[in-house]
Design an enzyme around this catalytic site. Sequence first.
Site, PDB file in Angstrom:
ATOM      1  N   GLY A 207       0.834  -1.213   0.000  1.00 25.13           N
ATOM      2  CA  GLY A 207       0.000   0.000   0.000  1.00 25.13           C
ATOM      3  C   GLY A 207       0.855   1.245   0.000  1.00 25.13           C
ATOM      4  N   ASN A 208       0.253   2.378   0.251  1.00 19.51           N
ATOM      5  CA  ASN A 208       1.017   3.629   0.318  1.00 19.51           C
ATOM      6  C   ASN A 208       0.406   4.560   1.359  1.00 19.51           C
ATOM      7  OD1 ASN A 208      -0.955   5.496  -1.039  1.00 19.51           O
ATOM      8  ND2 ASN A 208      -0.680   3.968  -2.658  1.00 19.51           N
ATOM      9  N   ARG A 209       1.041   5.679   1.557  1.00 16.58           N
ATOM     10  CA  ARG A 209       0.678   6.558   2.676  1.00 16.58           C
ATOM     11  C   ARG A 209      -0.414   7.577   2.354  1.00 16.58           C
ATOM     12  NH1 ARG A 209       5.887   9.254   4.644  1.00 16.58           N
ATOM     13  NH2 ARG A 209       4.395  10.252   6.034  1.00 16.58           N
ATOM     14  N   SER A 210      -1.034   7.457   1.215  1.00 17.38           N
ATOM     15  CA  SER A 210      -2.078   8.429   0.884  1.00 17.38           C
ATOM     16  C   SER A 210      -3.243   8.320   1.877  1.00 17.38           C
ATOM     17  CB  SER A 210      -2.589   8.178  -0.537  1.00 17.38           C
ATOM     18  OG  SER A 210      -3.732   8.956  -0.773  1.00 17.38           O
ATOM     19  N   ALA A 275      -3.674   7.791  -5.092  1.00 18.68           N
ATOM     20  CA  ALA A 275      -2.309   7.291  -5.189  1.00 18.68           C
ATOM     21  C   ALA A 275      -2.422   5.820  -5.591  1.00 18.68           C
ATOM     22  CB  ALA A 275      -1.598   7.441  -3.856  1.00 18.68           C
TER      23      ALA A 275
END
Length: 406
Positions: A207-210, A275
């Site tokens: 995943g990502n930090r968005s 994102a």
Amino acid sequence: MTRVIVGVGGGIAAYKSCALVRRFTETGHEVRVIPTESALNFIGKATFEALSGHPVHTGVFADVPEVPHVRLGQEAELMVIAPATADLMARAAAGRADDLLTATLLTARCPILFAPAMHTEMWEHPATVANVATLRARGAMVMEPAHGRLTGSDTGAGRLPEPEEIFSFASLLLERTDAVPRDLEGRRIIVSAGGTREPLDPVRFLGNRSSGKQGYAIARVAAQRGAHVTLIAGNTIGLEPPASVEVVHVTTAEQLKVAVDKHAIGSDAVIMAAAVADFRPVNVAAAKIKKGADEPNSIELTKTPDILAGLVQSRRDGLLAGTAIVGFAAETGDEHADVLTHARAKLARKGCDLLVVNAVGEGKAFEVDHNDGWLLGADGTEIALDHGSKALLASRVLDSLGPLLR
Ligand code: C5P
């Protein structure tokens, strides 16, 4: 310290005004509460006095030598009416001055925000529709109410937007020195927000930090400017769905693509704030991957589809004729070039109409409530987006989008 008046109409949603008053005082605003007499059937005067730290009156005959309706109105830098009932908006539209709140509305020269709450039938009644139009024509901002459960068992349009949403919009009115236009009526806008998650096994993902905050702010502001907004949301950090916005939840890049492609058809604009993962694991284990003899020491990845580039290609192919396309770029500079140089190259590569550029890293852009950056246009225009709330940035992006709409 900004002087804010919170006007409270006599509806059951009056209880939510307490959270709103609190939000303003906590963030350093000087708040005066002016309820209508009927609002006091729902919340006691003492509650508003304690929350605001000031005496509370409903009529113009308290404290007469002070002429409070004139002084309060003239001194106010923002007036927020929450809940704005059908009756209160009717009186405001007619220019009545039969209590302290309506009299103050006539003396105020600051931005005025009405947050309506009533039953759907009352909201849709031609009398209310005309009153709302009158208030808007005079420069007041009347928010779209939320859809959802109303008092009793019925659901529909008419719920008071959540206090946080009213606060965020009120803050936008304070941040923007010019009025927020209602220029997107009749437009259909698709916004993607949040990060995607690409599963590795039933419990793990890439995943990502968005946080989704910027995309949600765009959806919220576009809806309040009159657009019909579909928000396609990946993973977000427990954000409330914005009032008057249709929300579609997705998890992976592939699901996001399917949803965006479907909703983009016939839309006026697609804003890709999500994102999106650029890669996903080739294999997704059916059972949780265990430590031990069979443990993997690498993850094989494959590229996900570039949804934004796909939209631009569809438009070239004539499938999305007339749809404006906005991309986002979260960039860090590196040894080859700075943020803007990378962003200009990305705009050319993606072929979209506008590119919102954020410099990321060191607590910037991701997860926080403020943002800044640049807005690059395919026509070569470059606008610096000053530091401010994500609602302010959203509002500036929509200012530039407006002229691009067919
Ligand atoms: O190339 P990059 O990922 O930096 O581009 C960011 C922009 O492209 C964002 O608008 C994002 O929503 C979009 N994007 C996409 N599909 C991907 C990756 C990014 O639509 N697979």
